[in-house]
Design a protein around this motif. Structure first.
Motif, PDB file in Angstrom:
ATOM      1  N   ALA B  87      87.140  12.000  35.808  1.00  0.00           N
ATOM      2  CA  ALA B  87      86.891  10.865  36.838  1.00  0.00           C
ATOM      3  C   ALA B  87      86.789   9.447  36.184  1.00  0.00           C
ATOM      4  O   ALA B  87      87.414   8.483  36.570  1.00  0.00           O
ATOM      5  CB  ALA B  87      85.611  11.213  37.674  1.00  0.00           C
ATOM      6  N   LYS B  88      86.024   9.181  35.127  1.00  0.00           N
ATOM      7  CA  LYS B  88      85.828   8.043  34.473  1.00  0.00           C
ATOM      8  C   LYS B  88      87.211   7.440  33.791  1.00  0.00           C
ATOM      9  O   LYS B  88      87.625   6.413  34.365  1.00  0.00           O
ATOM     10  CB  LYS B  88      84.971   8.446  33.095  1.00  0.00           C
ATOM     11  N   THR B  89      88.147   8.227  33.228  1.00  0.00           N
ATOM     12  CA  THR B  89      89.508   7.735  33.037  1.00  0.00           C
ATOM     13  C   THR B  89      90.146   7.292  33.885  1.00  0.00           C
ATOM     14  O   THR B  89      90.600   6.265  33.835  1.00  0.00           O
ATOM     15  CB  THR B  89      90.108   8.993  32.180  1.00  0.00           C
ATOM     16  N   ALA B  90      90.043   7.894  35.092  1.00  0.00           N
ATOM     17  CA  ALA B  90      90.806   7.603  36.399  1.00  0.00           C
ATOM     18  C   ALA B  90      90.381   6.246  36.798  1.00  0.00           C
ATOM     19  O   ALA B  90      91.249   5.368  37.275  1.00  0.00           O
ATOM     20  CB  ALA B  90      90.750   8.812  37.460  1.00  0.00           C
ATOM     21  N   LEU B  91      89.071   6.282  37.010  1.00  0.00           N
ATOM     22  CA  LEU B  91      88.733   4.853  37.466  1.00  0.00           C
ATOM     23  C   LEU B  91      88.878   3.617  36.619  1.00  0.00           C
ATOM     24  O   LEU B  91      89.321   2.628  37.185  1.00  0.00           O
ATOM     25  CB  LEU B  91      86.946   5.193  37.564  1.00  0.00           C
ATOM     26  N   GLU B  92      88.975   4.051  35.298  1.00  0.00           N
ATOM     27  CA  GLU B  92      89.009   3.014  34.375  1.00  0.00           C
ATOM     28  C   GLU B  92      90.566   2.564  34.673  1.00  0.00           C
ATOM     29  O   GLU B  92      90.848   1.357  34.141  1.00  0.00           O
ATOM     30  CB  GLU B  92      89.097   3.453  32.967  1.00  0.00           C
ATOM     31  N   VAL B 108      72.834  11.147  35.034  1.00  0.00           N
ATOM     32  CA  VAL B 108      73.350   9.991  33.969  1.00  0.00           C
ATOM     33  C   VAL B 108      75.042   9.745  34.040  1.00  0.00           C
ATOM     34  O   VAL B 108      75.366   8.712  34.450  1.00  0.00           O
ATOM     35  CB  VAL B 108      73.163  10.114  32.581  1.00  0.00           C
ATOM     36  N   GLN B 109      75.506  10.835  34.077  1.00  0.00           N
ATOM     37  CA  GLN B 109      77.124  10.775  34.210  1.00  0.00           C
ATOM     38  C   GLN B 109      77.296  10.345  35.737  1.00  0.00           C
ATOM     39  O   GLN B 109      78.382   9.283  35.991  1.00  0.00           O
ATOM     40  CB  GLN B 109      77.676  12.041  34.016  1.00  0.00           C
ATOM     41  N   CYS B 110      76.696  10.672  36.512  1.00  0.00           N
ATOM     42  CA  CYS B 110      76.891  10.397  38.144  1.00  0.00           C
ATOM     43  C   CYS B 110      76.808   8.797  38.161  1.00  0.00           C
ATOM     44  O   CYS B 110      77.779   8.172  38.726  1.00  0.00           O
ATOM     45  CB  CYS B 110      75.858  11.129  39.110  1.00  0.00           C
ATOM     46  N   GLN B 111      75.666   8.530  37.538  1.00  0.00           N
ATOM     47  CA  GLN B 111      75.224   7.007  37.714  1.00  0.00           C
ATOM     48  C   GLN B 111      76.600   6.106  37.198  1.00  0.00           C
ATOM     49  O   GLN B 111      76.713   5.231  37.779  1.00  0.00           O
ATOM     50  CB  GLN B 111      74.010   6.629  37.224  1.00  0.00           C
ATOM     51  N   GLU B 112      76.873   6.570  36.005  1.00  0.00           N
ATOM     52  CA  GLU B 112      78.035   5.776  35.284  1.00  0.00           C
ATOM     53  C   GLU B 112      79.127   5.755  36.223  1.00  0.00           C
ATOM     54  O   GLU B 112      79.837   4.761  36.133  1.00  0.00           O
ATOM     55  CB  GLU B 112      78.180   6.578  34.097  1.00  0.00           C
ATOM     56  N   LEU B 113      79.312   6.914  36.675  1.00  0.00           N
ATOM     57  CA  LEU B 113      80.866   6.957  37.603  1.00  0.00           C
ATOM     58  C   LEU B 113      80.777   6.105  38.936  1.00  0.00           C
ATOM     59  O   LEU B 113      81.479   5.350  39.294  1.00  0.00           O
ATOM     60  CB  LEU B 113      81.084   8.347  37.917  1.00  0.00           C
ATOM     61  N   ILE B 114      79.524   5.964  39.607  1.00  0.00           N
ATOM     62  CA  ILE B 114      79.064   5.060  40.705  1.00  0.00           C
ATOM     63  C   ILE B 114      79.403   3.611  39.990  1.00  0.00           C
ATOM     64  O   ILE B 114      80.039   2.930  40.773  1.00  0.00           O
ATOM     65  CB  ILE B 114      77.667   5.478  41.127  1.00  0.00           C
TER      66      ILE B 114
END
Lengths: 340, 340, 340, 340
Positions: B87-92, B108-114
């Motif tokens: 998900a992170k890569t896609a958002l980036e 922590v991961q969830c917050q980062e993605l948000i």
């Protein structure tokens, strides 16, 4: 005890509310047994019962029963808060006692009653009715076929009779705890966690969830509620080789045995190749004799033979120990450890 | 977002195991949407899907999707442990993301993605499917008729797919937590207690019981298991005026509303005069549209309009917060308090 | 047939309404088989199917299939009134035929098709799907354990698809008649009585009861309805030693075998001592392969080997004979006798 | 009748096998009523009942009751073959009669009893119990909401008490016929067809199917069996606007009302657009008073007021007329027409 064998055993039934009339009916139907007295503080229940049991004397005075030397035993089905006093007095006066579950309000009280009965050489039997049902006896037979036991999961919920001196756990979970002990043997849980709530009454929880950590990784769980619109009476017992569903509301198919072994080859498990194989299911034929008929006969037999009942005071005490642990857990909001 | 409104939205579906093909099917059937890519690390699933979806390109390379500037969004249905990275890569890379539940492996991961989605102005929606069913939407409508809420009780058990990187709670209870939040609103439990066991796998519990203490005395309980021979999907919600049974296995009568008010006059309750009155029961007609069809359409609509989805990243995070609390409770063997 | 064994068998599926797509899907998944054509008079069903089956040619012209010499067989799932014409033409043009039930609109038509197939050396198989289910095959195995057969009782009711050219009996009871013949063998009923009503349509009954008098005192009864709010798919078969319940709506417990022998000592039967003893109940594990997958494979196998199918034209004819007798009984308002 | 109003009505209960004790219990519980006699030819049932009903005189002599002028009424629950003689004698001796269903063995006998009761000015009431249940009374209320009635379909099967002087129809279908008449009013079927078989006994069918053609195209069907391992007590009533399911085995949800109207636009019906719309389902709250309590009170009330009972002799006669028609149909193997 010898001398009693050819005599009719006279008995007094104390407490004629919800359960007492069932004891009255069953003892009245036994050969070699006579219900000499029925006793309750509420006189208005006598009229109807007196018509049905004309040879039984109905009284509001417990003392009437105690002072009658021809009465050998009492069966007590009064509210919980009175169990200890009534049973203690009966034992002191030399009467055998069949005591409704839960046995008493505390472990200390239970121990006292046990010691008293022992010192007097009297039978003290606890009315753990489910242990005497055809269903639970059949499950006991099947336990060794289950393989390693994984869980015991009970749901005992419905719109219930909110009681004035007992919470839903002391009322309903007491059944599950006695069944659990009958099936798994004399093993105390290592830890107990309970969570309950009260919404309507001021004295006790109306709904609760209990988790019992048993030896060797077995977890037992009991969900008890007086606030469910759906009535459920269901115990699931899971093992590595077989699993059992006990649905007490099924009129003629109460026990189902699933031959669903679980393959251990986890590597091969995929969504398209799931872990289980399903075998046949068997619904065994059960003994349908009324449990209370078996149980009252057993009480009379124990009085005659002097043998220890299947559900002696010690069983009642262990169930109360678990209930006390639940109450403590709810009060403290944490797990309670029990020493074995 | 304006500029997208008249264009076909191209999407990539990542992860084609158990759930991904359902996403593929639903997105393919939407107007104004095209599944440009299907992606999985296991090539052998492509053959069959390629026949069914000839206009979709199937690839083992996630990069193929990311570098295609005509692709605006990805739907990720891979194992949990990969959610965060994918998900992170896609958002980036500027893609909107629909992410399978549970959202990620930690708060922590969830917050980062948000945060990432927000900073990029991208839609991050979590696939909490039940929220989009006719049954749960109907229950939401009915909530205010229930009076004071007493409990939420879920049983979600069957012989299940033991997963390699998630416990039964992260798999099944995630559904209940998202339903609970949808029905009760954005309220965090005050305390969580969970008890689970693992018998077959080395990585996660196969069965567990969770108790959530909510505000104002409501207790929520979830029983999740992969080891039950009986399949149950049942939620009971009890209120002072009405109660609801949601049985997801019923083909056409999933939601039952019991008009069983509880009288409060406890003095009059006796075994012969119990506490409840029973009213009518209503089984309301439900919208039977497939939830995933509603949900995939909603994702596309949010991409077009820029509106926040009904199940945004924040919802995913709160569910993961509850799951983390369960894990902590099981590890420490005690109740975990959550700050609100 | 020898020469076909190493070739791919090309097939045409005719009729793509409710059932045809299932044939299309199953034939497409078989090894050594290719669905060359899909055919329907309604063009609008092609679009969606063409996406899913890109190597199949979709056409409104039956002639396209017939004139293609590489096509060896057709599977026909069109409305009943067209069965005879379509099957006849296919057989005349040298194609093997799998024909949806009921086989044709009259015994005369069925016999003509059988004779034609035989004269041409072609396979004519009737799609009596239930005969290929794990449940019905298991019941067939169990039949000899039942003792003397007392009855066969089927209830096949729900809110149904009212058809334009077939009554509820031709639609639903056709299933029961084929199951009955599979279980009891090639025995024709001695007499048929049917009673049906039509309320909504002008062409055929929407609900009916059929009584079939079989040899040796067995009575078979079928209740079929398109007008029931309750969906039931249930067959009870009673014998002197065991009885079988087949509930097709049960997801995993379709067949239940009751070991309830009936004691014959009628003197001892009283209300307090009723006639039956109840034994165990067994729910056997069933083969869960999709019936249509087994059946389409069987059709292909018969084409290759030249063997007679399990449900040949003759079976289709006998089912139609029973349906014709039902119609006659309803028309005349009396029992119809069949010669054996 | 005036003079009786302030007196206790004395009654004799005749026949103390399966059903008689229920009459005994209910009459004993009524105010203003006294069971003076219990009568049976089998003395051995007296012992237990005498304990429960000490003020009732138990006798093997029917004459004891008849000659006691203080006894105003008898309730007869003996085997069918004795109904006529016992009721006739009682009426001749001036006693009111409550007579177990079916009323007598023939229409001729029924008519004689009716005429006799009328000439003597005595109450002759038939014990059609279901008519007095909360469920059937609720269904009666709902009938006018159903729209045009399409069917009445009853299944009343289980492992039963094979009776020595009655077939399964005279035992079980008698219930359905009385319910049918109560719901549909005083309408005689135009035609009756019955098909039954006997396997174990020499005197009557153990299983049967009955089809009744009513006015205006309604078809009623009754399936009765003593040879089913599955117990079913289920009546479906279908109408154009609503449909009713009455499942008497449901403990608390006996009546379900389906608001499933049927759209009449047949042109638009296709497999993908079927004919029905589904509305809400309602499970109404029922009066749960024991039917026999209502019914025995009604009998006493009729004696006091002289009013005609809800189930007078005429109702009993019409049920027997239907049973006779069934027997004739089974004997002749064809439909029997009834004149209205």
């Amino acid at each position: 005890m010898e001398s009693h064998q050819n005599h009719i055993i006279k008995i007094g039934v104390v407490g004629l509310g919800y359960w007492g009339p069932n004891l009255l009916r069953n003892f009245s139907q036994l050969e070699g047994c006579e219900v000499a007295y029925g006793c309750d503080i509420k006189k208005d229940v006598f009229r109807k019962l007196a018509v049905q049991y004309p040879s039984t004397k109905f009284t509001v005075s417990y003392e009437d029963i105690l002072q009658d030397d021809t009465v050998q035993a009492v069966a007590i089905a009064t509210p919980l808060s009175t169990h200890y006093e009534l049973a203690k007095t009966a034992l002191e006066r030399g009467k055998h006692v069949l005591l409704e579950k839960p046995m008493a309000s505390s472990v200390v009280q239970c121990q006292e009653l046990i010691d008293l009965a022992e010192s007097k050489g009297l039978i003290l039997m606890i009315d753990h009715t489910f242990v005497y049902t055809g269903a639970v006896k059949k499950i006991k037979e099947l336990m060794q076929e289950l393989g390693d036991i994984y869980y015991f999961d009970s749901e005992r919920i419905n719109f219930g009779l909110i009681q004035h001196d007992a919470s839903v756990l002391w009322d309903l979970a007491a059944h599950d705890f006695s069944i659990l002990r009958f099936l798994f043997g004399d093993v105390r849980p290592k830890a107990v966690f309970a969570q309950g709530t009260r919404h309507l009454s001021s004295h006790g929880e109306e709904m609760a969830h209990v988790t019992l950590e048993m030896e060797s990784g077995i977890v037992a769980h009991v969900h008890a509620s007086w606030l469910s619109p759906l009535k459920i009476r269901k115990i699931l017992i899971g093992g590595s080789r077989k699993m059992i569903l006990y649905d007490d509301l099924e009129p003629s198919e109460k026990v189902k045995v699933y031959d669903k072994g679980i393959s251990l080859n986890l590597q091969n498990i995929t969504p398209f190749n799931p872990l289980y194989r399903v075998g046949d299911i068997v619904i065994p034929k059960l003994d349908t004799t009324e449990a209370l008929s078996v149980e009252t006969q057993h009480f009379i037999d124990c009085i005659r033979s002097g043998a220890e009942p299947q559900t002696p005071g010690r069983e009642g005490l262990e169930v109360v120990r678990m209930l006390e642990a639940c109450d403590q857990s709810m009060k403290e909001g944490k797990k309670v450890l029990l020493s074995s």
